[in-house]
Design an enzyme around this catalytic site. Structure first.
Site, PDB file in Angstrom:
ATOM      1  N   CYS A 118       0.838  -1.202   0.000  1.00  0.00           N
ATOM      2  CA  CYS A 118       0.000   0.000   0.000  1.00  0.00           C
ATOM      3  C   CYS A 118       0.877   1.259   0.000  1.00  0.00           C
ATOM      4  O   CYS A 118       1.504   1.542  -1.016  1.00  0.00           O
ATOM      5  CB  CYS A 118      -1.005  -0.049   1.134  1.00  0.00           C
ATOM      6  SG  CYS A 118      -2.516   0.831   0.691  1.00  0.00           S
ATOM      7  N   HIS A 141      -3.568  -5.118   0.273  1.00  0.00           N
ATOM      8  CA  HIS A 141      -2.947  -5.670   1.485  1.00  0.00           C
ATOM      9  C   HIS A 141      -2.984  -7.200   1.451  1.00  0.00           C
ATOM     10  O   HIS A 141      -3.930  -7.799   1.964  1.00  0.00           O
ATOM     11  CB  HIS A 141      -3.703  -5.195   2.725  1.00  0.00           C
ATOM     12  CG  HIS A 141      -3.559  -3.736   2.994  1.00  0.00           C
ATOM     13  ND1 HIS A 141      -2.685  -3.242   3.934  1.00  0.00           N
ATOM     14  CD2 HIS A 141      -4.168  -2.663   2.447  1.00  0.00           C
ATOM     15  CE1 HIS A 141      -2.766  -1.922   3.960  1.00  0.00           C
ATOM     16  NE2 HIS A 141      -3.665  -1.549   3.065  1.00  0.00           N
ATOM     17  N   GLU A 151      -1.423  -9.265   3.186  1.00  0.00           N
ATOM     18  CA  GLU A 151      -1.316  -9.866   4.522  1.00  0.00           C
ATOM     19  C   GLU A 151      -2.685 -10.235   5.102  1.00  0.00           C
ATOM     20  O   GLU A 151      -2.795 -11.123   5.941  1.00  0.00           O
ATOM     21  CB  GLU A 151      -0.568  -8.916   5.480  1.00  0.00           C
ATOM     22  CG  GLU A 151      -1.320  -7.656   5.932  1.00  0.00           C
ATOM     23  CD  GLU A 151      -1.229  -6.486   4.947  1.00  0.00           C
ATOM     24  OE1 GLU A 151      -0.887  -6.720   3.765  1.00  0.00           O
ATOM     25  OE2 GLU A 151      -1.522  -5.347   5.366  1.00  0.00           O
TER      26      GLU A 151
HETATM   27  N1  GLN Z   1      -2.093   6.609   2.754  1.00  0.00           N
HETATM   28  C1  GLN Z   1      -2.173   5.862   1.535  1.00  0.00           C
HETATM   29  C2  GLN Z   1      -3.519   6.003   0.862  1.00  0.00           C
HETATM   30  O1  GLN Z   1      -4.469   6.394   1.488  1.00  0.00           O
HETATM   31  C3  GLN Z   1      -1.839   4.399   1.781  1.00  0.00           C
HETATM   32  C4  GLN Z   1      -2.798   3.699   2.680  1.00  0.00           C
HETATM   33  C5  GLN Z   1      -2.280   2.414   3.224  1.00  0.00           C
HETATM   34  O2  GLN Z   1      -1.070   2.175   3.237  1.00  0.00           O
HETATM   35  N2  GLN Z   1      -3.156   1.563   3.703  1.00  0.00           N
HETATM   36  O3  GLN Z   1      -3.659   5.690  -0.296  1.00  0.00           O
END
Ligand code: GLN
Length: 537
Positions: free
Chosen positions: A384, A510, A512
């Site tokens: 992310c 994600h 994970e």
């Molecule tokens: N802050 C980033 C976004 O909102 C990444 C979010 C995250 O890592 N879950 O896109």
């Protein structure tokens, strides 16, 4: 009422005793006997969901396929039972009140005074039974967050009391998890806090059926007898829950204490088959007898509280066991990483994971780390925000796009390589408004990730607002960073990878969140494998 059986898990004496792990372990054992089990968590706080909570305060926010932002215990449920959960599996006081107030405004209670009992408790019970009534489950385990005696958990405890009556004898039971402290000076285990906690439950009209007692020392028979006597439970319903070296030992510890058998007997579930736990044992044996060892640096902002990255830590355990490799995760604060310090900090590290996150703090450190591992061919996995950092770093240092950034960090960036999508731009509310839940991802043939997944299409869970800006896609691809995964509906880039690198993968989603004991995530496995290889070379 459908024919599901209901198990409520309450907690007393103190929080953090591991109700979620006990619930998941019991669920695991019942499932291993062929029962269809789900677990849900009811949290007494007022937030509608934990999506707006700081991970420092509450640990990771776990996201389900249907896009619910939930308590991290749902991660344990999924990892232990290899099931998927949903919004229905996590309900807070805030959600209950929100539902009741919406109904009140609609006129559903016309003429009535809306009260905690029966309206709030009815709404809680409706949610307790929702999953059981689908007919999909034989057993529904409900974990009640917080401790008995807390002001805010009172309506939940009252709803548990009523539920026991509603479903009738042998259809519901209460397991109360407490702490038996060991007093070093007196060299004694103490039962008094548990006695008091059970008394509090009794005052609320609930007689616990089973006591699960967290303890750092085994409970001798005289202590068990004392607990049975004073707490009004059968001797064989006093279950010892010893501290374990890994949470994945707990199902076997509970099996040894016959928790599953007690539950089956009390619920009159005539399930005679022995639990099938060979696969679980094999996993534990691989976990505990590694043949390799690697050091992975996890670079994040919330490293003081490892619960903030719970699912990542667990995914490494699953992948490590699959490869019989001990994964030592080194938590590195991104704020300590600078051009000067990066070499020293990553000196003994075999692979680097750059963690998800929000806001600007620590991001430059993450970008510096990405540059270092890209240039030094150290295996890299970005999740992310970690993936977004990889794109920004590539744009700045390979494409030489000066000032390239994510607009989350620099709203006026001359090269917004990571940017808000149009449909995110006008959103004002913070709760539940990110790109959330499972989305399809088409994998490009011949890439490392397609190879790792052994698939051409996957679906993975998201939780973010910002996206890869496709205006830069061609330039970026031409320079050697491949969009290895694309969402077929929106065309959004979900995975980037570098071909000319032993392992350099960034995912907008994600991974994970979908790693379980029985299904370690392919990208974690391939990353750890690359890390082992890097160490050897
Ligand atoms: N802050 C980033 C976004 O909102 C990444 C979010 C995250 O890592 N879950 O896109």
């Amino acid at each position: 009422m459908a024919s599901a059986k209901y198990i409520f898990v309450t907690g007393g004496v103190t929080s953090s005793l591991g109700k979620g792990i006990i619930a998941a372990s019991l669920g695991n054992l019942l499932q291993a006997r062929g029962l269809r089990v789900t677990i849900q968590k009811f949290d007494p706080y007022i937030n509608i969901d934990p999506g707006t909570l700081n991970p420092y305060e509450h640990g990771e926010c776990y996201v389900t396929d249907d896009g619910a932002e939930t308590d991290l215990d749902l991660g344990h449920y999924e990892r232990f039972l290899n099931i998927t959960t949903s919004q229905a599996n996590n309900v807070t006081t805030g959600r209950i009140y929100n539902n009741v107030i919406t109904k009140e405004r609609r006129g559903d209670y016309l003429g009535k005074t809306v009260q905690v009992i029966p309206h709030i408790t009815d709404e809680i019970k409706r949610n307790f039974f929702k999953l059981g009534e689908t007919g999909d489950y034989d057993v529904v385990i409900t974990e009640i967050g917080g401790c008995v005696g807390d002001i805010e958990s009172l309506p939940f405890i009252e709803a548990v009391r009523q539920s026991k009556w509603d479903v009738g004898e042998h259809n519901a039971l209460v397991i109360h998890l407490t702490l038996i402290p060991y007093l070093k000076a007196a060299k004694e285990l103490k039962t008094k806090p548990t006695q008091h906690s059970v008394k509090q439950l009794l005052e609320a009209g609930i007689q616990p059926d089973i006591l699960a007692c967290r303890s750092e020392k085994p409970l001798p028979t005289d202590i068990r007898k004392k607990l049975a006597l004073f707490c009004n439970v059968q001797l064989n319903s006093v279950v010892e829950a010893l501290d374990a070296s890994t949470i994945y030992d707990v199902p076997l510890l509970m099996r040894k204490e016959k928790l599953d058998e007690r539950v089956l007997a009390k619920l009159k579930l005539s399930n005679k088959v022995q639990p099938q736990i060979d696969d679980w044992r094999n996993f534990l044996s691989r976990l505990k007898n590694p043949t390799n060892e690697v050091n992975i640096g996890l670079i994040g902002k919330y490293v003081e509280l490892p619960d903030a990255y719970k699912s990542i830590a667990e995914a490494f355990i699953h992948a490590g066991a699959a490869l019989e490799t001990k994964v030592n995760v080194h938590w590195i604060s991104s704020e300590t990483i600078t051009e000067k310090s990066v070499r020293r900090i990553l000196r003994d590290i075999d692979g680097v994971l750059v963690a998800p996150g929000f806001g600007e703090r620590g991001v430059e450190g993450k970008i510096t780390a990405v540059r270092y591992v890209r240039e030094h061919k150290i295996p890299f996995f970005g999740i992310c925000l970690g993936m977004q950092c990889a794109v920004v770093e590539f744009a700045r240092n390979v494409l030489n796009l000066e000032g390239a950034a994510s607009t989350e960090l620099d709203a006026k960036a001359p090269h917004p390589v990571i940017d808000l999508m149009e449909d995110q731009k006008n959103i004002k509310n913070m709760g539940g408004t990110m790109r959330l839940g499972a989305y399809d991802c088409k994998l490009k043939k011949g890439t490392k990730v397609a190879d790792a997944y052994h698939a051409s299409k996957v679906d993975e869970r998201h939780r973010h607002r910002y996206e890869f800006n496709n205006a830069y896609l061609e330039q970026i691809e031409n320079a050697g960073m491949t969009a290895a995964g694309i969402n077929p509906e929106s065309g959004l880039v979900e995975i980037v990878e570098l071909e000319d690198h032993p392992y350099f993968v960034g995912t907008q989603f994600h991974p994970e969140l979908k790693s379980t004991v029985m299904n370690p995530h392919p990208l974690f496995v391939s990353f750890v494998r690359a890390t082992v290889k890097n160490k050897k070379s």
